[in-house]
Design a protein around this motif. Structure first.
Motif, short mmCIF file in Angstrom:
data_model
loop_
_atom_site.label_atom_id
_atom_site.label_comp_id
_atom_site.label_asym_id
_atom_site.label_seq_id
_atom_site.Cartn_x
_atom_site.Cartn_y
_atom_site.Cartn_z
N SER A 127 4.39 17.17 4.05
CA SER A 127 4.72 15.89 3.42
C SER A 127 3.47 15.25 2.83
CB SER A 127 5.32 14.93 4.45
OG SER A 127 5.38 13.63 3.92
N ASP A 128 3.64 14.56 1.70
CA ASP A 128 2.51 13.78 1.19
C ASP A 128 2.87 12.30 1.09
OD1 ASP A 128 4.20 14.03 -0.93
OD2 ASP A 128 2.72 14.83 -2.33
N ASP A 129 3.85 11.89 1.91
CA ASP A 129 4.30 10.50 1.88
C ASP A 129 3.24 9.52 2.39
OD1 ASP A 129 6.68 11.42 0.94
OD2 ASP A 129 7.81 11.10 2.80
N GLY A 130 2.32 10.01 3.20
CA GLY A 130 1.29 9.14 3.77
C GLY A 130 0.40 8.53 2.69
N ARG A 131 0.32 9.21 1.56
CA ARG A 131 -0.53 8.71 0.47
C ARG A 131 -0.13 7.31 0.05
NH1 ARG A 131 -2.05 13.78 -3.23
NH2 ARG A 131 -2.83 12.14 -4.57
N TRP A 132 1.17 6.98 0.10
CA TRP A 132 1.62 5.67 -0.36
C TRP A 132 0.91 4.55 0.37
CZ3 TRP A 132 3.87 5.81 -4.77
CH2 TRP A 132 4.71 6.88 -5.13
N ILE A 133 0.62 4.77 1.64
CA ILE A 133 -0.03 3.71 2.43
C ILE A 133 -1.48 3.53 1.96
CG2 ILE A 133 -0.80 3.09 4.77
CD1 ILE A 133 1.79 4.43 5.79
N PHE A 134 -2.18 4.65 1.79
CA PHE A 134 -3.57 4.55 1.31
C PHE A 134 -3.63 4.05 -0.13
CE2 PHE A 134 -3.94 7.99 4.61
CZ PHE A 134 -4.59 7.20 5.55
N GLU A 135 -2.67 4.51 -0.94
CA GLU A 135 -2.64 4.06 -2.34
C GLU A 135 -2.42 2.54 -2.39
OE1 GLU A 135 -3.28 6.02 -4.82
OE2 GLU A 135 -2.41 8.02 -4.55
N SER A 136 -1.63 2.02 -1.47
CA SER A 136 -1.41 0.57 -1.43
C SER A 136 -2.72 -0.15 -1.14
CB SER A 136 -0.39 0.21 -0.34
OG SER A 136 0.86 0.79 -0.61
N MET A 137 -3.48 0.38 -0.18
CA MET A 137 -4.77 -0.23 0.16
C MET A 137 -5.72 -0.18 -1.02
SD MET A 137 -5.42 1.28 4.00
CE MET A 137 -6.87 0.27 4.37
N ILE A 138 -5.74 0.99 -1.67
CA ILE A 138 -6.66 1.17 -2.80
C ILE A 138 -6.29 0.20 -3.93
CG2 ILE A 138 -7.34 2.81 -4.61
CD1 ILE A 138 -6.91 5.00 -2.29
N ALA A 139 -4.99 0.07 -4.22
CA ALA A 139 -4.56 -0.83 -5.28
C ALA A 139 -4.95 -2.27 -4.95
CB ALA A 139 -3.05 -0.72 -5.46
N THR A 140 -4.78 -2.64 -3.69
CA THR A 140 -5.14 -4.00 -3.27
C THR A 140 -6.62 -4.26 -3.48
OG1 THR A 140 -3.43 -3.86 -1.57
CG2 THR A 140 -5.06 -5.62 -1.32
N LEU A 141 -7.44 -3.29 -3.07
CA LEU A 141 -8.89 -3.44 -3.21
C LEU A 141 -9.29 -3.49 -4.67
CD1 LEU A 141 -9.98 -0.98 -0.39
CD2 LEU A 141 -10.25 -3.46 -0.37
N GLN A 142 -8.63 -2.67 -5.48
CA GLN A 142 -8.96 -2.66 -6.91
C GLN A 142 -8.60 -4.00 -7.54
OE1 GLN A 142 -6.97 0.98 -7.86
NE2 GLN A 142 -8.87 2.18 -7.84
N ASN A 143 -7.44 -4.55 -7.15
CA ASN A 143 -7.06 -5.86 -7.67
C ASN A 143 -8.06 -6.94 -7.28
OD1 ASN A 143 -4.83 -4.88 -8.91
ND2 ASN A 143 -3.43 -5.36 -7.22
N ARG A 144 -8.55 -6.83 -6.02
CA ARG A 144 -9.54 -7.81 -5.56
C ARG A 144 -10.81 -7.73 -6.38
NH1 ARG A 144 -9.94 -7.78 1.00
NH2 ARG A 144 -7.81 -8.47 1.44
N THR A 145 -11.24 -6.49 -6.67
CA THR A 145 -12.45 -6.30 -7.45
C THR A 145 -12.27 -6.91 -8.84
OG1 THR A 145 -12.56 -4.19 -6.34
CG2 THR A 145 -14.18 -4.57 -8.05
N VAL A 146 -11.09 -6.66 -9.41
CA VAL A 146 -10.79 -7.21 -10.74
C VAL A 146 -10.81 -8.73 -10.68
CG1 VAL A 146 -9.01 -7.41 -12.51
CG2 VAL A 146 -9.47 -5.19 -11.45
N ALA A 147 -10.17 -9.28 -9.63
CA ALA A 147 -10.10 -10.74 -9.49
C ALA A 147 -11.49 -11.34 -9.37
CB ALA A 147 -9.25 -11.09 -8.26
N LYS A 148 -12.35 -10.63 -8.56
CA LYS A 148 -13.73 -11.11 -8.38
C LYS A 148 -14.49 -11.13 -9.70
CE LYS A 148 -15.21 -9.84 -3.85
NZ LYS A 148 -15.87 -8.74 -3.14
#
Lengths: 833, 237
Positions: B214-235
């Motif tokens: 299964s590669d379903d676990g990626r969704w959890i890490f991808e969520s974290m990465i997207a959040t961090l990327q959004n924060r960087t953009v916001a900063k």
């Protein structure tokens, strides 16, 4: 403290014969001290010296171009797997300790074998085990059998119901061993990825626990257990030495009796997987520095074995000071300290001048350590305590010159009765559907999910095929290997880290397949053929998973070698194992002998277990045993029934045991040449991409093989994927029967030829058969190609529906896949409630 | 995004977390030893699975006192993303970063098997990329994963959408049979009030490649990465 005087009684208590004692006197040129007597007793125990089995072990093929470290050289053998990579693996028994204290006995069995692997410089990446217990159910699974003369009571003991207490005791041992393996492996962080479990009366009170571990390393990372370099300091690392496990090696080398079990509880060690994890990480980190000259774990016979063997291998001497050994209890004698088998301890010989690096790493991992001695040029193992020399023994002589015995072998009388058995005594199965359900719920055949669900079998991100198929498949990736340089803990900076990580050499990923096999009933009923079958089944399991076999490690579990009938079993089965290993080009890289396996009721069935490791070339070659798609063609490779076998494959079969309570009859013959052809043909078909599933026929025959193919795919918890199949064996059975009845006769109509017995066709265990599936459009191609290569092949049906239905000329059966699954999946959990 | 993966002496899923984040998802990831007192320039922290200090006492009971956990608390207080996996979840509850406790499995046995996870809310840095109606197939491997908390805490978790994942059947139902360990409300993972610290018993790092079922676990890490990327953009904005 004064040591006891050496008397003949004391010598006998140490399991040394008068002749052996004479040899000790010659070797030393004087009377041994009490401590020395203890040292000799463990070093010359069967467990350490193989004194009764060495001549037999020499008959195993042990060479191939791929062997980097061969059998007997070091703690484990090592095989080249290409691209500068290698695998180290070995199997070892912990039977006696597990009989006495199942949880710790099994746990420390895992710990011991894991240490053997990282001692070689390899990172342990998976563990496997092979287990045997007395029956955990009454009723089904009954087996009465002709008895060896040594077994108590009449020659043929009719089947007797087990008492509730016996069942409860068998369950206690089974549950305890599984929990112990889980405890140690899960905490250490190693996936327990494959295994097997059999239940049989002969293992009652004497369970078998054979633990296997495999590690991976680069060729240049191979470490040696040799005390090299005169003057080099000798380090002890790991927890303090206690009185636990005193003389476990000699305990393991005598008959297990109720009395001995009670007395010897103190010979069982207590395992600490957390400590093992620290020791493993510290040792691998240490080896990466290059400061280590030699390394050896303190396994059986602890400090004694590790010092003698390292000195013997290097042709040096070693001197240690016991006052410097970390000690758990006060007032430990030199005898206690030398013979203790406290777990998770290592002996490390360090290049002089590099002591500080070593200490820094041990301190990083908060490990107790001590510099306890040094390497000498005297060739002697010298042990001092409180300023006195308590042992002074020539290291090479004690390690390499143990006595060797050619034991007497005599064919057991019971075999006459086994050979006389004919099927006429057994009525044809009136209800084969019911028999199939009985077999699927027979604990030896039933799904082992209750067992492997308790093992972490996925940690380390490599488990491509988990337990539940013919062989487990494990991926080796860059981070499976031990580090090339020690990892420092420095202030984290991702920028620097990235640069360092990017320069890390990456390796091509590898896929290895593993299986462990060993049908003791076959070996009991025909040691030579049975021995061949053990290896052949392992090779067949690997072929079914798409792997080319590389090598094997074997664990020989037998009874008392002084009993000629039991030694004959050992000798004959080793001949079978050796012939088969030769045929499949799978050298033996090492292993273990466990003799004296018996309970008060008699000896165990002779049980060699063989773990075989193979390499899968590409991920797309990984093949599993379960049926894939509706409409796929089901093809049988191999002869449906061995027409030359008077018992039609039912001798020693699971069907005779589970349904009729008889463990008898000459087991199926195992011809190595057709087996090899089958394996290479199957592998070729898999590699050409034509095969969707492959499952070998073993215990329970074709019907169980087909049923398992319908029900064994597990998507997730509570979510099996079930699929039916419609199978027609009516022609197959008749053609095969005709071959038997009128050999050489030209093809004529099948009318008038009586078909095979339905039970032989469905449950016979004729060797070298595999059920494969393929796209229906490829079926003709697959069958033709197999036949062209000399493998009998015939399409026997289609995958689909929700029933397994099997039609034969002598009758038919049809059972819903859901019912098959329920019986098979839940049988052990129901027994263990 | 820079991931720090804590390394206690008996962490044994630390390497798997690094593998999933760095080798599979392509983000920098490094070990941080338990004796360290700083997380350096990490953007997110993974507290990995394993047995921290042997866990003979109680899972995670000793780890909470380690030097690195003081740094993690600081990091979390500053809003940094922290994900505890399996033993990491146990450590976070012991450290008081997450409420409740993980106790012995209902049947007292260790369970290693694939389970299905229902994502209870997309509203978290750990779940925002998980497609709606997607049941994640991820393995568990634990002996003490039965989530327990008092009524008040459970009510609070429910009221504030702090239950992130629940064990479910193949068709998404929260059944008793789908619950492998007896967790209350089938809880597999939760987050803190501020929603920047989460813990779950299943192992997403073992489910990031098709080869591993299964590669379903990626969704959890991808969520974290997207959040961090959004924060960087916001900063940056």
């Amino acid at each position: 403290m004064t040591e006891p005087a050496i008397t003949p009684e004391l010598v006998a208590k140490h399991n040394l014969t008068p002749d052996e004692y004479k040899k000790i006197l010659e070797l030393l040129g004087r009377e041994p001290s009490y401590t020395e007597l203890g040292i000799f007793s463990v070093m010359w125990s069967e467990h350490c010296s193989y004194k009764n089995t060495r001549p037999l072990l020499k008959t195993f093929p042990t060479k191939s171009k791929k062997i980097l470290v061969g059998a007997g050289e070091e703690n484990a053998g090592i095989i080249d797997i290409g691209d500068g990579l290698a695998i180290a693996f070995k199997i070892e028994s912990h039977n006696h300790p597990s009989a006495v204290e199942p949880f710790q006995g099994a746990a420390t069995g895992v710990g011991g074998i894991v240490r053997d692997i990282f001692t070689m410089g390899a990172r342990p990446i998976c563990s496997v085990n092979s287990l045997r217990f007395g029956p955990i159910t009454n009723g089904e699974g009954r087996a009465g059998c002709p008895q060896p003369a040594e077994r108590r009571g009449a020659d043929t003991a009719p089947y007797q119901e087990l008492t509730a207490q016996q069942i409860a005791n068998n369950k206690r041992l089974f549950a305890g061993v599984v929990a112990g393996i889980a405890h140690y492996g899960n905490c250490f962080g190693i996936p327990t990825i494959a295994g097997e479990v059999y239940f049989d009366k002969s293992y009652e009170g004497n369970p078998l626990v054979n633990a296997f571990c495999l590690g991976v390393l680069r060729h240049e990372q191979i470490a040696r257990g040799a005390a090299k370099g005169i003057g080099n300091p000798v380090f002890y690392v790991g927890p303090p030495t206690g009185r636990d496990g005193l003389a476990g090696a000699s305990f393991a080398s005598q008959d297990l009796t109720e009395e001995s079990a009670e007395q010897q509880r103190g010979a069982v060690q207590v395992g600490d997987p957390f400590m093992e994890k620290l020791v493993c990480e510290a040792c691998l980190e240490l080896l990466a520095t290059g400061a280590v000259a030699g390394i050896q774990d303190m396994g059986a016979a602890g400090l004694t074995c590790s010092t003698c063997e390292t000195a013997a291998r290097a042709g040096t001497g070693i001197e240690i000071e016991l006052d410097k050994v970390p000690q758990r209890a006060p007032n430990m004698t030199s005898y206690d300290l030398m013979l203790s088998e406290s777990q998770e301890r290592m002996l490390i010989i360090v290049h002089k001048g590099r002591e500080e690096e070593v200490k820094r790493i041990f301190d990083k991992w908060d490990l107790p350590w001590s510099e306890i001695g040094f390497v000498t040029d005297t060739g002697r193992m010298v042990v001092k305590q409180h300023g006195n020399v308590v042992a002074d023994i020539p290291a090479k002589k004690i390690a390499d010159e143990s006595p060797v015995y050619q034991r007497e072998a005599r064919e057991p009388v019971y075999l006459k009765e086994v050979r006389a058995f004919r099927l006429d005594e057994i009525p044809q199965s009136p209800d084969p559907g019911r028999d199939l359900l009985t077999l699927l719920a027979w604990p030896t055949i039933a799904s082992k999910n209750w067992v492997y669900r308790q093992y972490d079998h996925m940690v380390r991100d490599g488990s491509a095929i988990c337990p539940g198929s013919d062989a487990a498949v494990l991926r080796i990736k860059s981070d499976s290997l031990p580090d090339l340089v020690g990892r420092d803990s420095v202030e984290p900076k991702f920028s620097e880290d990235r640069a360092r990580e990017d320069s890390r050499p990456t390796i091509p990923e590898k896929l290895i397949a593993l299986t462990v096999d060993g049908n003791g009933a076959y070996v009991y009923l025909d040691p030579y053929e049975g021995g061949k079958i053990v290896v052949t089944e392992a090779a067949r399991n690997l072929a079914c998973s798409g792997a080319v076999p590389l090598g094997v490690t074997d664990n020989l579990n037998y009874g008392n070698p002084f009993k000629p009938e039991l030694f004959w079993q050992l000798k004959e089965s080793v001949r079978g194992l050796a012939d088969a290993c030769q045929a499949f080009n799978t050298p033996v890289t090492g292993g273990n002998c466990s003799l004296y396996n018996q309970s008060p009721a008699g000896p165990i069935d002779p049980t060699p277990t063989v773990a075989m490791v193979g390499l899968i070339e590409k991920p797309e070659h990984i093949t599993t045993q379960w049926f894939k798609d509706e409409g796929d063609a089901v093809v049988l490779l191999g002869e449906p029934v061995d027409a030359n076998d008077p018992l039609l494959g039912l001798g020693g079969s699971a069907w005779l045991q589970a349904v009729h309570g008889k463990k008898t009859g000459t087991p199926p013959r195992c011809d190595l040449e057709p087996a090899r052809t089958l394996h290479t043909t199957l592998l070729g078909l898999i590699q050409s991409g034509l095969i969707k599933s492959a499952h070998d026929c073993s215990e329970g025959g074709l019907a169980v093989c087909l049923a398992e193919s319908c029900i064994s795919q597990l998507v997730a918890r509570g979510t099996p994927r079930l699929i039916g199949a419609a199978i027609d064996l009516s022609l197959v059975g008749r053609e095969s029967a005709r071959a038997q009845k009128s050999e050489g006769e030209q093809k004529s109509g099948l009318d008038g030829v009586p078909p095979h017995r339905i039970d032989a066709l469905l449950f016979g265990e004729t060797q070298s058969r595999v059920v494969i599936t393929c796209n229906p459009l490829d079926a003709v191609k697959v069958v033709e190609r197999a036949k062209l290569l000399g493998v009998p092949a015939v399409q026997i049906g289609r995958v689909g529906g929700d029933q397994l239905s099997i039609k034969t000329a002598a009758g038919e059966l049809s059972v819903p896949a859901a019912e098959l699954h329920d019986r098979w999946w839940n049988a052990i959990a129901r027994a263990m409630v | 995004m820079n991931f720090a993966v804590l390394q206690f002496p008996a962490s044994n899923c630390d390497q798997d977390a690094i593998h999933a984040l760095r080798d599979v998802l392509g983000h920098p990831a490094r070990y941080v030893w338990h004796k360290e007192t700083s997380l350096g320039d990490a953007d997110a922290v993974i507290v990995p699975g394993g047995f921290s200090y042997g866990d003979y006492l109680r899972c995670g009971a000793i780890a909470r006192f380690s030097p690195v956990m003081q740094a993690v608390k600081q990091f979390a207080d500053n809003g940094g993303l922290v994900l505890g996996i399996c033993n990491g979840f146990q450590v976070l509850t012991e450290a008081g970063l997450l409420p409740g406790a993980l106790v012995r499995n209902r049947d007292l046995q260790f369970h290693c098997e694939h389970i299905f996870l229902k994502t209870a809310t997309p509203d978290s840095p750990f779940t925002n990329k998980i497609p709606e109606g997607k049941w994640l197939k991820i393995p568990i491997a634990h002996g003490e994963g039965c989530y327990f908390a008092d009524e008040e805490t459970l009510a609070e978790l429910k009221a504030n959408n702090r239950i992130l994942w629940q064990y479910c059947s193949a068709t998404g139902e929260l059944t008793e049979g789908a619950n492998p360990n007896g967790s209350l409300l089938n809880i597999a993972g939760i987050c803190n009030e501020r929603r920047n610290v989460a813990g779950l018993m299943p192992h997403p790092e073992r489910a990031c490649e098709r080869l591993l079922a299964s590669d379903d676990g990626r969704w959890i890490f991808e969520s974290m990465i997207a959040t961090l990327q959004n924060r960087t953009v916001a900063k940056a904005a």
